[in-house]
Scaffold this active site. Structure first.
Site, PDB file in Angstrom:
ATOM      1  N   CYS A 166      58.262  19.951 -67.031  1.00  0.00           N
ATOM      2  CA  CYS A 166      59.108  20.257 -65.882  1.00  0.00           C
ATOM      3  C   CYS A 166      59.863  21.565 -66.041  1.00  0.00           C
ATOM      4  O   CYS A 166      60.715  21.902 -65.250  1.00  0.00           O
ATOM      5  CB  CYS A 166      60.077  19.109 -65.606  1.00  0.00           C
ATOM      6  SG  CYS A 166      61.181  18.778 -66.984  1.00  0.00           S
ATOM      7  N   HIS A 222      73.049  35.653 -41.134  1.00  0.00           N
ATOM      8  CA  HIS A 222      72.407  35.023 -39.982  1.00  0.00           C
ATOM      9  C   HIS A 222      71.237  35.845 -39.482  1.00  0.00           C
ATOM     10  O   HIS A 222      70.247  35.323 -38.986  1.00  0.00           O
ATOM     11  CB  HIS A 222      73.435  34.814 -38.865  1.00  0.00           C
ATOM     12  CG  HIS A 222      74.236  33.562 -39.052  1.00  0.00           C
ATOM     13  ND1 HIS A 222      75.541  33.446 -38.671  1.00  0.00           N
ATOM     14  CD2 HIS A 222      73.910  32.386 -39.612  1.00  0.00           C
ATOM     15  CE1 HIS A 222      75.978  32.235 -38.966  1.00  0.00           C
ATOM     16  NE2 HIS A 222      75.008  31.578 -39.549  1.00  0.00           N
ATOM     17  N   ASN A 259      62.318  25.569 -70.718  1.00  0.00           N
ATOM     18  CA  ASN A 259      63.376  26.592 -70.759  1.00  0.00           C
ATOM     19  C   ASN A 259      64.215  26.461 -72.026  1.00  0.00           C
ATOM     20  O   ASN A 259      64.418  27.425 -72.750  1.00  0.00           O
ATOM     21  CB  ASN A 259      64.284  26.482 -69.531  1.00  0.00           C
ATOM     22  CG  ASN A 259      63.509  26.599 -68.236  1.00  0.00           C
ATOM     23  OD1 ASN A 259      62.299  26.801 -68.260  1.00  0.00           O
ATOM     24  ND2 ASN A 259      64.195  26.471 -67.122  1.00  0.00           N
ATOM     25  N   ASP A 260      64.690  25.229 -72.278  1.00  0.00           N
ATOM     26  CA  ASP A 260      65.485  25.040 -73.487  1.00  0.00           C
ATOM     27  C   ASP A 260      64.614  25.094 -74.732  1.00  0.00           C
ATOM     28  O   ASP A 260      65.029  25.617 -75.759  1.00  0.00           O
ATOM     29  CB  ASP A 260      66.252  23.705 -73.420  1.00  0.00           C
ATOM     30  CG  ASP A 260      67.569  23.878 -72.673  1.00  0.00           C
ATOM     31  OD1 ASP A 260      67.982  25.045 -72.480  1.00  0.00           O
ATOM     32  OD2 ASP A 260      68.178  22.869 -72.281  1.00  0.00           O
ATOM     33  N   GLU A 297      62.794  19.136 -75.513  1.00  0.00           N
ATOM     34  CA  GLU A 297      63.330  20.479 -75.322  1.00  0.00           C
ATOM     35  C   GLU A 297      64.060  20.979 -76.563  1.00  0.00           C
ATOM     36  O   GLU A 297      64.423  22.140 -76.641  1.00  0.00           O
ATOM     37  CB  GLU A 297      64.255  20.517 -74.096  1.00  0.00           C
ATOM     38  CG  GLU A 297      65.344  19.463 -74.107  1.00  0.00           C
ATOM     39  CD  GLU A 297      66.158  19.424 -72.821  1.00  0.00           C
ATOM     40  OE1 GLU A 297      66.144  20.420 -72.079  1.00  0.00           O
ATOM     41  OE2 GLU A 297      66.805  18.394 -72.575  1.00  0.00           O
TER      42      GLU A 297
END
Lengths: 614, 96
Positions: free
Chosen positions: A522, A209, A474-475, A451
């Site tokens: 993406c 917090h 990424n892949d 991908e």
């Protein structure tokens, strides 16, 4: 670890002070340079146990009750006095109020005093220690850090018991950087901002917090430094880098100069982003590039909109399937997709069908026990094996598409047969919806994630069958380079600026352009500013990324012109190693990158901001 | 069956939809409602059952977004409390 704390060990305080770097957790972004002001330790460290005579016990319970009452009054005062910008955060004090009277706290402490005939302080400590132990086992980072709130409540009660007010913060006479073991949200909210430039804490984390309040007040903060209070002395010169989570003790002249520059850039970049974030991303020669956001949950849409995104380029739909006992219903999915589409309409939302399996497993979906999950039954393979899952999701997407601008994206496509199977499932869904007279729109753009290397190689064949490609870098990088980036021993080989990746991207782009279909990206590469010229040069004008990166990539696009990017792409395609590509980019774009994305992103204004919860 | 009051559902199964899950602020709202009940109000999640009137107990459930929880009451007259808690959860505690 570069933590060079040893530098001052054994030198005593009088010795020439050496620069020391402490690494912590980025709490609230920003940089400040100033002198240290050390806060004394909290009270809970020095609690002792006393046994009471039977007749003293009731008096002790009353002492506790009065202390709780005083602490409550203090919290009420804090809520009333909260400055305007903290209004949204006063729930934290209300939560602390509730904790004070909670039966597992209040009731337990009284019980302990009565049963064990011990002093309040000890009963308090014992109870809090027990609660803290329970919390420490919670996996969820945000909830686990609530243990700190219990600790803060304990401190409040202790102060009330001793009649000590919030004196810790009273003695700050000049502008300085606060260094403390911990700071409660209550204390943070009362900081005199004209005196406190930054906060360095031994404890705390991204979701505490205190972090939330520091961020709201825009005070740079570094948490979890571990031993700052042990190493720092009052009036020591400090540099606090809240963006990268660093505290530099006794900085050298060069370090001070470097940080002076970084601070200036950070502030300038922040001002510019605030000014330009919402403007379209146009290259210098007027090409409009679409900069979109990747999202995981409905709430993320707001982040994309706030940062000036041009739509959602990737909605990862797995969330609704995870952490539950059964599969979501068509109605649930429909509601969710409809809300997202309506929120951001008329901008487009690309919905990726379920990408589960492998390492991501949900209830109701059989877990793959395969040794090599990345190559196993996952994503579209799983959906075609269990077509009911895909049918439900497609029906929900087609129905939601009536309400906005939707596109469908199929993940992990590796061969044309999969498209045939998908078409059959899609037709079945459409027939059912028609028969049941349910409004739907199946005339939406359909695309595939490129991908898997086979899809990238066969891009020309796929281009005849779909309306767009979206590159999941990424892949694609993982499969092309055969590198699992979660494997520490080979992670350094994971490199999207690799000649093989560049050639695949070119092959896909050429096939897409020849067929006149959409070319999007993406993966993480789309949000990497140093890749922007290569991507634009190859023809990727539709980039989707982590929402935080939207303003940065937009700024980068504005620095580019298409012929220049094409030349850069040509050059890169001729290079032989990723090292050569890195070096080339650094030479060709170093200045622009420093301007747009100071310090390789670590000085980026939006870094460390965003959702509190990971 | 005359004389038999209709069986009232004494529990509700709910799914947490707000991003942060049952965090402090939400736990306070639930506990406030539960304290208005005459009988016990219990929450079950992830194999644990706790007193809904205790913020701390609720927090230790660590119920995150997407988790399902079951709220149940022991006294029929506490139905308004059950409905109130259900509404809180279903509205995502009024958060974005």
């Amino acid at each position: 670890m570069e933590n060079s704390n040893t530098a001052i060990k054994g030198q005593g305080r009088g010795a020439a002070k050496e620069e020391t770097l402490l690494r912590g957790i980025p709490g609230s972004p920003g940089i400040c340079v100033g002198q240290a002001h050390l806060l004394d330790r909290g009270l809970s460290g020095a609690v002792r146990k006393y046994s009471l005579a039977q007749e003293q016990v009731q008096g002790e319970v009353n002492r506790f009750k009065q202390a709780v009452k005083r602490a409550e009054m203090e919290l009420v005062r804090l809520v009333k006095q909260a400055p305007e910008e903290l209004r949204a955060q006063t729930y934290i004090f209300e939560a602390h109020s509730a904790l004070l009277r909670d039966k597992s706290f209040y009731g337990k402490i009284i019980e302990t005093i009565l049963a064990e005939r011990v002093n309040v302080e000890w009963a308090l400590k014992k109870t809090v220690d027990q609660i803290t132990r329970v919390f420490s086992k919670i996996e969820d980072e945000y909830l686990r850090e609530r243990a700190a709130d219990v600790g803060h409540v304990q401190e409040m009660v202790l102060r009330a018991l001793l009649g000590a007010e919030n004196e810790r913060l009273g003695g700050i006479a000049k502008r300085s950087i606060l260094v403390a073991g911990d700071l409660s949200p209550a204390e943070t909210s009362q900081l005199q901002l004209d005196h406190v430039m930054g906060i360095a804490l031994d404890r705390g984390g991204r979701a505490s917090h205190t972090t939330i309040i520091a961020r709201t007040l825009q005070v740079p903060a570094v948490m979890g430094l571990g031993e700052a209070t042990r190493l720092v002395r009052d009036d020591d010169l400090l540099i606090l880098d809240g963006t990268r989570g660093l505290l530099i003790l006794n900085p050298r002249e060069e370090t001070l100069e470097r940080y002076g520059l970084l601070k200036h850039r950070f502030e300038a970049a922040q001002a510019r982003m605030a000014r330009e974030g919402r403007l379209p991303a146009l290259t210098r020669d007027g090409l409009a590039v679409s900069i979109k956001g990747n999202i995981e949950v409905l709430e993320d849409v707001v982040q994309v909109m706030d940062r000036g995104g041009d739509g959602i380029g990737l909605y990862r739909t797995e969330f609704l399937y995870m952490r539950r006992d059964s599969l979501p219903t068509e109605e649930e999915l429909y509601d969710n997709y409809k809300q997202i589409l309506e929120l951001i309409a008329p901008m487009p939302v690309t919905i990726r069908t379920l990408d589960l399996g492998g390492d991501k497993v949900a209830h109701g979906i059989r877990a793959s026990g395969a040794e090599n999950p990345a190559l196993g039954l996952r994503a579209i393979r799983l959906c075609l094996m269990e077509p009911e899952i895909l049918k439900t999701q497609l029906a929900a997407i087609y129905r939601a598409a009536v309400h906005g601008n939707a596109r469908i994206l199929y993940p992990m496509i590796s061969g044309l047969e999969e498209l045939d199977q998908i078409d059959r499932v899609s037709l079945e869904v459409q027939e059912r919806l028609s028969k049941e007279n349910i409004p739907y729109n199946a005339q939406i753009e359909t695309g595939i994630m490129v991908e898997v290397p086979s899809a990238a190689v066969l891009a020309d064949l796929f281009a005849e069958r779909v309306r767009f490609f979206s590159l999941g870098t990424n892949d694609l990088v993982q499969y092309t380079l055969a590198v699992d980036r979660n494997d520490q021993e080979v992670a350094h080989l994971f490199q999207h600026l690799h000649p093989a990746v560049a050639r695949l991207l070119k092959n896909v782009a050429d096939a897409g352009k020849a067929a006149g279909i959409g070319l999007a990206m993406c993966g993480e590469m789309a949000g990497d500013p140093q890749c922007v010229p290569l991507l634009l040069g190859l023809g990727y004008f539709d980039l989707s990324m982590n929402p935080q990166m939207i303003p940065v990539v937009k700024s980068m696009v504005r620095e580019m012109d298409l012929p220049g990017c094409e030349a850069i792409a040509q050059d890169i395609l001729r290079l032989k190693t990723s090292f050569e590509i890195q070096r080339y980019i650094k030479e060709a774009l170093g200045d622009v990158l420093e301007r747009v994305f100071p310090n390789g992103g670590n000085g980026g204004p939006d870094n460390g901001d965003g959702n509190v919860k990971p | 069956m005359p004389g038999n009051p209709p069986a009232m559902p004494l529990e509700r199964r709910l799914t947490i939809i707000n991003t942060l899950g049952l965090h402090a602020r939400c736990a306070v709202l639930v506990a406030e409602a539960a304290k208005r009940a005459e009988g016990p109000v219990l929450i079950r999640a992830r194999g644990q059952e706790v007193d809904a009137a205790s913020v701390l107990d609720i927090l230790t459930l660590a119920a995150g977004k997407g988790d399902s929880i079951t709220v149940h009451i022991k006294k029929n007259s506490d139905e308004p409390v059950l409905l109130e808690i259900a509404a809180l959860v279903e509205n995502g505690f009024g958060e974005q």
